[in-house]
Design an enzyme around this catalytic site. Structure first.
Site, PDB file in Angstrom:
ATOM      1  CG  LEU A  22     -10.224  12.053   2.741  1.00 46.72           C
ATOM      2  CD1 LEU A  22     -10.143  11.716   1.250  1.00 46.72           C
ATOM      3  CD2 LEU A  22     -11.672  12.283   3.172  1.00 46.72           C
ATOM      4  CD  GLU A  69       2.679   7.339  -4.397  1.00 47.28           C
ATOM      5  OE1 GLU A  69       3.786   6.876  -4.644  1.00 47.28           O
ATOM      6  OE2 GLU A  69       1.885   6.826  -3.582  1.00 47.28           O
ATOM      7  CG  ASP A  70      -2.611   9.828  -3.510  1.00 48.99           C
ATOM      8  OD1 ASP A  70      -2.304   8.748  -4.034  1.00 48.99           O
ATOM      9  OD2 ASP A  70      -2.699   9.990  -2.280  1.00 48.99           O
ATOM     10  NE  ARG A  89      -5.654  13.561  -1.356  1.00 44.53           N
ATOM     11  CZ  ARG A  89      -4.557  12.825  -1.438  1.00 44.53           C
ATOM     12  NH1 ARG A  89      -4.629  11.533  -1.219  1.00 44.53           N
ATOM     13  NH2 ARG A  89      -3.387  13.369  -1.725  1.00 44.53           N
ATOM     14  NE  ARG A 134     -10.101   7.894  -2.096  1.00 47.51           N
ATOM     15  CZ  ARG A 134      -9.184   8.380  -1.262  1.00 47.51           C
ATOM     16  NH1 ARG A 134      -8.046   8.856  -1.722  1.00 47.51           N
ATOM     17  NH2 ARG A 134      -9.433   8.411   0.032  1.00 47.51           N
ATOM     18  CG  HIS A 165      -4.206   4.498  -2.924  1.00 50.87           C
ATOM     19  ND1 HIS A 165      -3.815   5.463  -2.026  1.00 50.87           N
ATOM     20  CD2 HIS A 165      -5.084   5.097  -3.760  1.00 50.87           C
ATOM     21  CE1 HIS A 165      -4.447   6.596  -2.301  1.00 50.87           C
ATOM     22  NE2 HIS A 165      -5.217   6.400  -3.345  1.00 50.87           N
ATOM     23  CB  CYS A 252       1.265   8.502  -0.078  1.00 48.43           C
ATOM     24  SG  CYS A 252       1.387   7.834   1.541  1.00 48.43           S
TER      25      CYS A 252
HETATM   26  C1  CIR Z   1      -6.422   9.631   1.472  1.00 51.85           C
HETATM   27  O1  CIR Z   1      -7.337   8.903   1.900  1.00 51.85           O
HETATM   28  O2  CIR Z   1      -6.420  10.042   0.316  1.00 51.85           O
HETATM   29  C2  CIR Z   1      -5.299  10.007   2.403  1.00 51.85           C
HETATM   30  N1  CIR Z   1      -5.809  10.130   3.731  1.00 51.85           N
HETATM   31  C3  CIR Z   1      -4.184   8.990   2.340  1.00 51.85           C
HETATM   32  C4  CIR Z   1      -3.522   8.948   0.981  1.00 51.85           C
HETATM   33  C5  CIR Z   1      -2.402   7.977   0.919  1.00 51.85           C
HETATM   34  N2  CIR Z   1      -1.824   8.046  -0.385  1.00 51.85           N
HETATM   35  C6  CIR Z   1      -1.108   7.076  -0.930  1.00 51.85           C
HETATM   36  O3  CIR Z   1      -0.972   6.007  -0.348  1.00 51.85           O
HETATM   37  N3  CIR Z   1      -0.617   7.289  -2.140  1.00 51.85           N
END
Ligand code: CIR
Length: 259
Positions: A22, A69-70, A89, A134, A165, A252
């Site tokens: 993404l 991390e997410d 996700r 998010r 974020h 992340c």
């Molecule tokens: C997203 O949009 O979810 C991923 N492309 C990038 C996530 C980055 N995550 C973070 O900074 N914790």
């Protein structure tokens, strides 16, 4: 023990699908070998600074699953399974759940609303939870409840508009010091901290990562590296040009804790 003292981490190897990760704005797909190289260097840097790293298998069906991390939040005393807010996700939480069960004595879960770990900043006094596209208020409130069950205090704050974020714009440098973009610091959210602003034009550097005695910083950000070095931090520059194409930074790619 400071909140940035870690001896354990979980990462997930990138799958070829990561090039379709993404992104808010499309500047072209990242290169798969480039992402692999950045990820490998990141793992080596964690290991070089005292962290034992468990590398999970790639998940082709989840392009962004390298960003472990997410879907979770981890502490010495237990883990919280989160509920990622991007539909593509959301299933990553289910994939990481057994890994948490294997590593932590307690695993709680946010099941109401949505929370991405990228919106969660652990500081010595509080866990800050940034509302974003998010992370919903319902999810943030559920996380505050789960944190209380772990004996931690959670506070809900705002993420600047159009920022992916909360932690895209800040990182904790030590117990009293925050690296932050000017736009986030202007909200007053870091009153009580000594705030080091990221130099103009280097906003992407705000997602740095304090690990034990060093700070990982994107090598594309010379002014930030210089500023932090002058302030006495031991900086480890890491390549982030490819992961940045899919809106990622240095926090992340791992879940970190003191076992
Ligand atoms: C997203 O949009 O979810 C991923 N492309 C990038 C996530 C980055 N995550 C973070 O900074 N914790």
């Amino acid at each position: 023990m400071s909140v940035y003292q870690f001896n354990s981490a979980i990462v997930r190897a990138p799958a070829p699908s990561v090039v379709k990760g993404l992104r808010a704005e499309d500047h072209g797909d990242p290169s798969f070998p480039g992402i692999q190289a950045e990820h490998a260097a990141y793992v080596r840097a964690l290991e070089a600074h005292g962290v034992a790293v468990e590398v999970l298998e790639p998940l082709e069906q989840y392009p962004d699953s390298i960003f472990v991390e997410d879907p979770a939040l981890v502490f010495h005393e237990g883990a919280v399974l989160l509920n990622p807010g991007a539909p593509s996700r959301n299933g990553e939480a289910r994939e990481i759940a057994p890994v948490l069960e294997r590593n932590f004595p307690v695993v709680l879960a946010v099941t109401e609303g949505f929370v991405d770990g990228g919106d969660v900043l652990v500081t010595p006094a509080h866990v800050m939870i940034g509302l974003s596209a998010r992370t919903t208020r319902q999810g943030a409130e559920a996380l505050v409840t789960r944190l209380a069950e772990l004996g931690r205090s959670g506070v809900i704050v705002a993420t600047p508009a159009d920022v992916l974020h909360f932690k895209s714009d800040c990182s904790l440098l030590d117990d009293a010091t925050m690296l932050s973009t000017a736009r986030l610091a202007a909200s007053g959210v870091f009153s009580g901290f000594d705030v080091i602003p990221v130099p103009d034009g280097e906003e992407g550097a705000a997602n740095a990562l304090r690990v034990n005695d060093v700070v990982f910083v994107g090598s594309r950000f010379p002014k930030t590296i210089d500023t932090l070095s002058r302030r006495g931090y031991s900086v480890v520059p890491l390549e982030t040009a490819e992961i940045a194409k899919i809106d990622a930074g240095l926090s992340c790619m791992s879940l970190r804790w003191r076992r």
